[in-house]
Design a protein around this motif. Structure first.
Motif, mmCIF file in Angstrom:
data_model
loop_
_atom_site.group_PDB
_atom_site.id
_atom_site.type_symbol
_atom_site.label_atom_id
_atom_site.label_comp_id
_atom_site.label_asym_id
_atom_site.label_seq_id
_atom_site.Cartn_x
_atom_site.Cartn_y
_atom_site.Cartn_z
ATOM 1 N N ASP A 167 17.472 7.720 -27.155
ATOM 2 C CA ASP A 167 17.998 6.981 -26.265
ATOM 3 C C ASP A 167 17.283 6.772 -24.965
ATOM 4 O OD1 ASP A 167 20.315 6.636 -27.987
ATOM 5 O OD2 ASP A 167 21.377 8.117 -26.832
ATOM 6 N N ARG A 170 14.449 4.222 -25.661
ATOM 7 C CA ARG A 170 15.034 2.994 -25.545
ATOM 8 C C ARG A 170 14.929 2.415 -24.301
ATOM 9 N NH1 ARG A 170 20.237 3.252 -27.483
ATOM 10 N NH2 ARG A 170 20.429 3.324 -25.270
ATOM 11 N N ASP A 171 15.824 3.120 -23.415
ATOM 12 C CA ASP A 171 16.056 2.842 -22.017
ATOM 13 C C ASP A 171 15.027 2.513 -21.331
ATOM 14 O OD1 ASP A 171 18.582 2.951 -22.676
ATOM 15 O OD2 ASP A 171 19.277 4.611 -21.191
ATOM 16 N N ARG A 173 11.782 2.136 -22.374
ATOM 17 C CA ARG A 173 11.123 0.687 -22.907
ATOM 18 C C ARG A 173 11.753 -0.588 -22.390
ATOM 19 N NH1 ARG A 173 9.748 3.018 -28.530
ATOM 20 N NH2 ARG A 173 7.363 3.258 -28.163
ATOM 21 N N GLN A 174 13.048 -0.537 -22.010
ATOM 22 C CA GLN A 174 14.045 -1.854 -21.738
ATOM 23 C C GLN A 174 13.583 -1.892 -20.247
ATOM 24 O OE1 GLN A 174 17.906 -1.451 -22.087
ATOM 25 N NE2 GLN A 174 18.013 -2.222 -24.205
#
Ligand code: DC
Length: 220
Positions: A167, A170-171, A173-174
């Motif tokens: 998680d 992912r955060d 990279r965003q």
């Protein structure tokens, strides 16, 4: 003569906050955590129920931010928010409002006011490119996304929070994507920045590299 300044920019969880504070300590200089200002605006907006997309309202918050930096503590309207602004939700909201030009403009003077003798170490995304383009030294501190997610995971676990590396990755990279691709003051190394990749370096080694780069500025 302008006041000495070291700008340390880089992506989220690159360790720039810790490195910048340690460099400031070693030199006996002041330290500016510019990300904290975006986080404070985000927290104020979330608490007041202001729409994060409302650029005018967000700029008004930024222009009149009731902030006080007290040694290691940060106060917003007299309330200690040192921990509250570190929340992941606040960080994500900060990244969103940081894309608004009027918010960035409103925070410019506040950031520049931190520059005082004998020197300032400022960390953020656009310290070397926009806020302090005449910095004595510009460092772009980076590390692989995987190692940054692992570091963030370790920090959260140490603080007693549960988190999944997947998680966090992912955060992160965003957030990188949004910070690097926004139209205004995007995250990117200044043309004259020294790029340091800390994927395989610990904090001490990274601090030493920054100090060496600073001393190298004065070599003929
Ligand atoms: O460094 P940080 O994670 O505390 O910063 C939070 C957000 O604020 C980050 O996602 C992007 C934004 N920011 C910025 O746009 N410019 C800066 N100089 C510092 C932070």
């Amino acid at each position: 003569m302008s006041i000495a300044l070291i700008a340390i920019d880089g992506p989220t969880a690159s360790g720039k906050g810790t490195v910048a504070q340690r460099v400031a300590q070693a030199l006996g200089w002041a330290y500016l955590d510019s990300g904290a200002l975006y986080r404070l605006c985000a927290l104020a907006a979330l608490r007041e129920g202001v729409d994060l997309e409302d650029e005018g309202a967000m700029a008004r918050i930024a222009a009149a931010l009731p902030v006080r930096f007290e040694a290691q503590r940060i106060e917003l309207a007299g309330q200690d928010v040192t921990e509250a602004i570190r929340d992941e939700a606040v960080g994500n909201a900060a990244s969103r409002i940081a894309a608004l030009p009027a918010v960035r403009a409103a925070l410019l003077g506040l950031q520049r006011a931190f520059r005082r003798p004998p020197g300032l170490v400022a960390d953020g995304r656009d310290m070397g490119t926009v806020v302090f383009p005449d910095a004595t030294l510009k460092v772009f501190l980076t590390a692989s996304a995987e190692s940054r997610a692992e570091r963030r995971h370790k920090q959260l676990i140490e603080k007693g929070f549960s988190a999944s590396i997947a998680d966090l990755l992912r955060d992160l990279r965003q957030r990188d994507e949004r910070d690097a691709n926004r139209a205004i003051a995007p995250l990117r190394p200044a043309q004259d920045a020294v790029v340091i990749d800390s994927t395989h370096l610990d904090i001490d080694q990274t601090v030493r590299q920054v100090l060496k780069a600073y001393h190298d500025c004065f070599r003929l």
